[in-house]
Design an enzyme around this catalytic site. Sequence first.
Site, PDB file in Angstrom:
ATOM      1  N   LYS A  95     -10.189  12.917   8.212  1.00  0.00           N
ATOM      2  CA  LYS A  95      -9.762  12.505   9.541  1.00  0.00           C
ATOM      3  C   LYS A  95      -9.678  13.712  10.475  1.00  0.00           C
ATOM      4  O   LYS A  95      -9.494  14.825  10.015  1.00  0.00           O
ATOM      5  CB  LYS A  95      -8.348  11.884   9.461  1.00  0.00           C
ATOM      6  CG  LYS A  95      -8.277  10.522   8.817  1.00  0.00           C
ATOM      7  CD  LYS A  95      -6.835  10.018   8.782  1.00  0.00           C
ATOM      8  CE  LYS A  95      -6.721   8.655   8.136  1.00  0.00           C
ATOM      9  NZ  LYS A  95      -7.395   7.573   8.856  1.00  0.00           N
TER      10      LYS A  95
ATOM     11  N   ARG B 240      -7.784  -0.353   0.873  1.00  0.00           N
ATOM     12  CA  ARG B 240      -8.351  -1.538   0.211  1.00  0.00           C
ATOM     13  C   ARG B 240      -8.750  -1.225  -1.230  1.00  0.00           C
ATOM     14  O   ARG B 240      -8.767  -2.099  -2.086  1.00  0.00           O
ATOM     15  CB  ARG B 240      -9.541  -2.060   1.036  1.00  0.00           C
ATOM     16  CG  ARG B 240     -10.665  -1.072   1.184  1.00  0.00           C
ATOM     17  CD  ARG B 240     -11.615  -1.415   2.326  1.00  0.00           C
ATOM     18  NE  ARG B 240     -11.101  -1.021   3.630  1.00  0.00           N
ATOM     19  CZ  ARG B 240     -11.731  -1.226   4.781  1.00  0.00           C
ATOM     20  NH1 ARG B 240     -12.920  -1.820   4.795  1.00  0.00           N
ATOM     21  NH2 ARG B 240     -11.202  -0.844   5.927  1.00  0.00           N
TER      22      ARG B 240
ATOM     23  N   LYS C 241       0.850  -1.195   0.000  1.00  0.00           N
ATOM     24  CA  LYS C 241       0.000   0.000   0.000  1.00  0.00           C
ATOM     25  C   LYS C 241       0.884   1.243   0.000  1.00  0.00           C
ATOM     26  O   LYS C 241       1.692   1.438   0.909  1.00  0.00           O
ATOM     27  CB  LYS C 241      -0.919  -0.008   1.230  1.00  0.00           C
ATOM     28  CG  LYS C 241      -1.716   1.294   1.423  1.00  0.00           C
ATOM     29  CD  LYS C 241      -2.650   1.235   2.642  1.00  0.00           C
ATOM     30  CE  LYS C 241      -3.282   2.603   2.928  1.00  0.00           C
ATOM     31  NZ  LYS C 241      -4.144   2.605   4.139  1.00  0.00           N
TER      32      LYS C 241
END
Length: 502
Positions: A266, A340, A254
């Site tokens: 965030k 993901r 990643k």
Amino acid sequence: MDFELKTLAPAQAPQLTCDALLVLVPDARAAAAAPDALSRLVAQATKAGDLEPGVAKLLACYRPEGFKAARVTLVRAGDGSAAAVRKAVAAGLSTLRQPGIQRLGLVLSLLDAGDAAVRAAVQATADATYTFTTTKPSAKARALREVVLGVSQQSTVRKGFETGKAVVAGVEFAKEWANRPANHATPTLLAEAARKLGRHARIKTEVLGPRQVEALGMGSFLAVARGSAEPLRFIVMQYAGAAKSSAPVVLVGKGITFDTGGISIKPAAEMDEMKFDMGGAASVLGTFAALAELQPAINVVGLIPSCENMPDGQAVKPGDVVTSMSGQTIEILNTDAEGRLILCDALTYAARFKPRSVVDIATLTGACVIALGGVRSGLFSPRDELAQALQQAGEASHDLCWRMPLDDEYAEGLKSNFADMGNVAGRAGGAITAAKFLQKFATDLPWAHLDIAGTAWKSGAAKGSTGRPVPLLVQYLLDQAAVDATSPAKTKKAASPRVRKA
Ligand code: BES
Ligand code: MN
Ligand code: ZN
């Protein structure tokens, strides 16, 4: 920093010319009454109660009689195991980090040191003296130039020594890139680092940009990159150490060079640490740096999808549906579950190499930090043999992981009314549901996933990359090469070579 391995009897150790001598003393070595200066010192210190048994108990001496080195530190190394050696070296070096200490003698000759202990000593020495200076020129750079490892018989531990040095090169490569702030480690810069590694023998690097990634149909990866002004990069590295017919191990890292969360932004606190969100990518690069040194007989592919996750007018929005390279559609319910989304397309791409195994490495979930903390990485795989091989590689290299479950029930929450799947499930079991998402893209692959969210970096005063899981990955690859060496027939059933086209 250069390491040198030398056969050095205990009686010769005092004659070693160096700025400091660190002597590991096993508990069993109590009061051997040999006539040399080292044995005398150990015997006297033990008798006086100044060097208690245990691990990492220290006695720092200055200009002891009969020694060439001005500073001599004795450190207890318990049973002399690799784990004890690691702790002892770390403790010993804490007293020996002055700028005046450039040449260090590390004496392991009192131990029954095997490959593992020597390797641990090399790695612990590097770990204890690492300093990041790229964006802090005022930082005191590592003073240590030369480390002479004294062992009772150098030929028997040469392999552990060489592996240790290569792992250090890999770990430090990974630390360097992970520690760089996001404006010094963009996807483009990461790709340049990968290209440089491609200059080594047997390594080839190819870098794809947005247009090529679009042509491949990686709609999920593209969606994450949309909000950023930095162009994405898809890095493809190949290490060819074995015959073309030998199926490769594919490592997928990643490479989110900064994770703001995107539109699902965030909170501000500790957001700076999301520069480490390319820790998986850094570990793949570091592993290739180690391969460059070790040149083992195995084929390895490294895939790194890399981009920033930013909020912007162009950014992907919660509820948007994208089509992945696999053809499966994804409802992006939370743009902060972006790892993901870039990995799934890379996993689809991995299939073209007809791999013997695919291991993805990702700082994937905060939930994994809650589950396992900073000690063990999360290991997920439906294949027992692969899971065991990785777990064992972790134990052997002291870069631990722990297997987590993948029951299909965990995938329930990923159902969506608007796409083949959503990209998030509920809060419960977050590390597992993330793995279940990835598994949908690895159905026909011998796949494993390492969630390194808790292990890739340290927070607080010691904030910085750990370089993990480079030691685990290198060990796994060496183990695989060794399996091939003993049963070459096993590789023959591998796929016929296939030319990859970009
Ligand atoms: N990069 C983070 C995971 C992370 C968070 C690693 C904190 C280390 C420390 C990842 O992209 C992320 O944001 N994951 C979300 C997933 C959630 C939205 C389902 C998380 O863990 O909060
Ligand atoms: Mn995120
Ligand atoms: Zn992330």
